[in-house]
Design an enzyme around this catalytic site. Sequence first.
Site, PDB file in Angstrom:
ATOM      1  N   SER A 254      29.739  42.683  44.260  1.00 52.19           N
ATOM      2  CA  SER A 254      31.200  42.368  44.250  1.00 52.19           C
ATOM      3  C   SER A 254      31.897  43.917  43.891  1.00 52.19           C
ATOM      4  O   SER A 254      31.092  45.281  44.035  1.00 52.19           O
ATOM      5  CB  SER A 254      31.322  41.569  42.802  1.00 52.19           C
ATOM      6  N   LYS A 255      33.324  44.317  44.088  1.00 49.55           N
ATOM      7  CA  LYS A 255      33.920  44.919  43.810  1.00 49.55           C
ATOM      8  C   LYS A 255      33.154  46.133  43.097  1.00 49.55           C
ATOM      9  O   LYS A 255      33.142  47.715  43.406  1.00 49.55           O
ATOM     10  CB  LYS A 255      35.122  44.762  43.560  1.00 49.55           C
ATOM     11  N   ARG A 256      32.532  45.720  41.935  1.00 49.29           N
ATOM     12  CA  ARG A 256      32.005  46.769  40.884  1.00 49.29           C
ATOM     13  C   ARG A 256      31.293  47.467  41.160  1.00 49.29           C
ATOM     14  O   ARG A 256      30.604  48.172  41.176  1.00 49.29           O
ATOM     15  CB  ARG A 256      31.264  46.035  39.649  1.00 49.29           C
TER      16      ARG A 256
END
Length: 491
Positions: A254-256
């Site tokens: 994900s974005k993280r």
Amino acid sequence: MSKSVRVRFAPSPTGYPHVGNIRTALFNWLFARHSGGTFIVRIEDTDVARRVEGALEAILDGLRWLGLDWDEGPEVGGDYGPYFQSQRLELYREAAQRLVAQGDAYYCYCSPQRLEEMRKEQARRKQPPGYDRRCRNLSAAERAQKEAEGITPVVRFKTPLEGQTKFNDLIWGEVVVENSTIDDFVLLKSDGYPTYHLANVVDDHLMEISHVLRAEEWLPSVPRHKLLYQALGYEMPLLAHLPMILGPDRTKLSKRHGAVSITEYQEQGYLPEAMVNFLALLGWSLDDKTEIISREELVRNFSLERVSKTAAIFNSEKLSWMNGVYIRSLSLEDFTQRALPFLERGLPPEVERPLSIDYVRRIMPLIQERARTLAEVPELAEFFFTTELEYDASLLIGKGMTQESTIEALKSAQQRLSELERFDEEPLEAVLRSLAEELGLKTGQLFGVLRVAVTGRTAAPPLFQTMAVLGREKCLSRIKAALEKLAPKLC
RNA sequence: GGCGCAUUCGUCUAGUGGUUUAGGACACCUCCCUCUCAAGGAGGAGAUCACCGGUUCGAAUCCGGUAUGCGCUACCA
């Protein structure tokens, strides 16, 4: 005689093209191209609330960038359209109504609030969540009453209470699930849009999809789909669930974890061919040693049998290495053309635009073998373009040298260089090598001093080639500037 | 909580009962090449194949259990 292969990539325009989704698209595309089948793009835009502006274009651009052309779908049409689910609402409604008429589905009038309370209660009592089937056996009178209250119902599937549902997955093998663990899921929402489950089954049937290749996260919902296929009297396509792509912490990418959108990789200067190669190897392998493999070879060799079951962690260091390999394999002209937009964009604003293509062409050979991404090119080449070099004067003084010996070296180099007839690589090397000897310096010492003076850095392309490209005038003025940097220190 | 699935070097993976002292790649370390960097070449380190038991003459490979992880469990896909 087996049916012809028809596969689909079915993105939802609720976000940007995640590399995980793109990998799914790639595998579908490879499978279709390998088997001479049809690759279809179908847009699953049934979630009106989560629709994201521009997402559709970004997804299609991502596919185009990677060269994943589709035979049917948005922009190209096809015989099985429309390819936007939002334009097929009537089809889903008919199917849902048929199921209700058959007794395989029913109207549910429960409010979202009640459902939420029900779930909370279930969680509190540590019971498995799921619809409690309150509306499953409503009498005609009860239904009329709810309708009179103005409640718009949803349509729920009447899941068999007993028995088990079995299915076979090409990658995972046979999976068996107890029907009692499946609740009465929603088929048609109160806004008239279908849920994924209904739309997916109806469309895959109508579009004559032969194989469903999608992410592993869908595996648990296959029993619902199978039940739906049976109730609708459709034949279920063959299934192949692809392993997930994880971030370095082993959770869903994900974005993280940094860049996840394929468009970000494009902007960061990754090559589409490297991206295809890398993504293909995330969950698939040819043999025990092949790392670099072309699109053509991929198409020729792709098979579902060699898709692994284990989730893969996205190793961006390996991507970076692979991108470097692809960059170095480009022809010089190809590399130059691809790097040009990055240079125009990434060089400091004071550098005059447009860039001289002839000058850029002379620089690129020195950069190509050092760049791992196109986005690194401006940084690597910057000193060729700027007029002022910024660096710490102490960098000029080489190992085992003093300020005095450095100044002496710079001054004599200045002298020799201004007298040099041809300012080319070979004469430069010849004159500077003999100069080092005269000065009693190791070549590395002299060259190091000059490298810093001429490029402003300690790591740069080979000195003589660099100087030849920069030209005599620039080299001399930079040596002069270096001397001025050192001079104040003498006082 | 329930259901499902998975588990080979840090990471991506090869391996489908004996050819395995488990192979390759990225990253890491050493050396070579060399004007620095990069690339390249040669080496090295790194996996008791999650654990426990079973089947078998023989298991990373087959079976069972345990652990861990992940996914699903929405009027989202």
